[in-house]
Motif scaffolding. Sequence first.
Motif, PDB file in Angstrom:
ATOM      1  N   ASN A 151      43.187  41.236  31.828  1.00 11.43           N
ATOM      2  CA  ASN A 151      42.814  41.444  30.581  1.00 11.43           C
ATOM      3  C   ASN A 151      43.169  42.944  29.958  1.00 11.43           C
ATOM      4  OD1 ASN A 151      41.302  41.478  28.095  1.00 11.43           O
ATOM      5  ND2 ASN A 151      39.321  41.170  28.854  1.00 11.43           N
ATOM      6  N   LEU A 152      43.923  42.690  28.825  1.00 13.66           N
ATOM      7  CA  LEU A 152      44.695  44.217  28.326  1.00 13.66           C
ATOM      8  C   LEU A 152      43.668  44.907  27.616  1.00 13.66           C
ATOM      9  CD1 LEU A 152      48.166  42.809  27.542  1.00 13.66           C
ATOM     10  CD2 LEU A 152      47.304  43.921  29.822  1.00 13.66           C
ATOM     11  N   LYS A 153      42.587  44.315  26.935  1.00 17.77           N
ATOM     12  CA  LYS A 153      41.734  45.096  26.161  1.00 17.77           C
ATOM     13  C   LYS A 153      41.134  46.112  26.558  1.00 17.77           C
ATOM     14  CE  LYS A 153      38.541  44.321  22.489  1.00 17.77           C
ATOM     15  NZ  LYS A 153      37.721  43.071  21.604  1.00 17.77           N
ATOM     16  N   GLY A 154      41.309  47.365  26.628  1.00 19.44           N
ATOM     17  CA  GLY A 154      40.367  48.376  26.967  1.00 19.44           C
ATOM     18  C   GLY A 154      40.463  48.886  28.499  1.00 19.44           C
ATOM     19  N   VAL A 155      41.443  48.184  29.372  1.00 21.76           N
ATOM     20  CA  VAL A 155      41.505  48.144  30.639  1.00 21.76           C
ATOM     21  C   VAL A 155      41.976  49.594  31.014  1.00 21.76           C
ATOM     22  CG1 VAL A 155      44.009  47.750  30.713  1.00 21.76           C
ATOM     23  CG2 VAL A 155      42.417  47.254  32.852  1.00 21.76           C
ATOM     24  N   ASP A 157      41.098  52.539  29.069  1.00 23.42           N
ATOM     25  CA  ASP A 157      40.516  53.579  28.159  1.00 23.42           C
ATOM     26  C   ASP A 157      39.791  54.477  28.705  1.00 23.42           C
ATOM     27  OD1 ASP A 157      41.776  52.142  25.938  1.00 23.42           O
ATOM     28  OD2 ASP A 157      39.658  51.284  25.254  1.00 23.42           O
ATOM     29  N   TYR A 185      52.925  53.500  26.028  1.00 26.97           N
ATOM     30  CA  TYR A 185      52.084  54.156  25.033  1.00 26.97           C
ATOM     31  C   TYR A 185      52.621  55.491  24.771  1.00 26.97           C
ATOM     32  CZ  TYR A 185      48.295  51.185  26.839  1.00 26.97           C
ATOM     33  OH  TYR A 185      47.254  50.358  27.161  1.00 26.97           O
TER      34      TYR A 185
END
Length: 224
Positions: A151-155, A157, A185
């Motif tokens: 799961n890429l979301k916020g991994v 952060d 990034y």
Amino acid sequence: MTNIFTKDVLFLPSVIHIFAGLFLGALSALSYWLSDNRKRPSQNFIITMIVLPAVISVVVTMVGSNMAKAVSIAGIFALVRFRSFPGDSRDIFYVFLAMATGLAVGMNCFLTGFVLVVLLGIVFVVFSRLESHKFGREIKLLKINVPENLNLKGVFDEVFKKYLIDYKMLVVKTTNMGTLFQLTYEVVPMEDIDEKAFLDELRVLNGNLQITFGYPEFGASSVL
């Protein structure tokens, strides 16, 4: 025998426009090169920017002030726009700058074309330099390979907030025949960052897959 050069009334204006277009195109290419902080500039793109104003100026000279002029210029705009690099607003801006310069030269507005290239070129170079020294640090490029089922979301952060002043995702693409995702990034590291600790914490999260971290102009400074 009639001299073909004296018979062709557009020959001399076209030659003048070609040289003026090449000169202004070279100035545009120079500002593009100076404003490029993220990657090595494409040689083909640089050459295109130099030649494009000359080509457009000759087209404008030949078609003159009639309906054919509007149709020809519209076709050039459409062709070059869709052949430009997608997703990079800076490249698209320089393509349109080259086209606008060619239009100015073809209409004998040499001073307007010169001011356009110099003024906008200076603006882009200045702002690119300010961006590259954001928060007093050089911007770096971080590429992280992750499994396709992650799961890429916020991994990342929490790790980013610990080691980075600022970060922005640029690209997400598949790699290794679609079995992995590569996240790219643009990051601004904190002062005296411990690169090994930073990369080690990222490796725990991405399953110890490859990570590239470094300056885009000179390649990676760390690869794991």
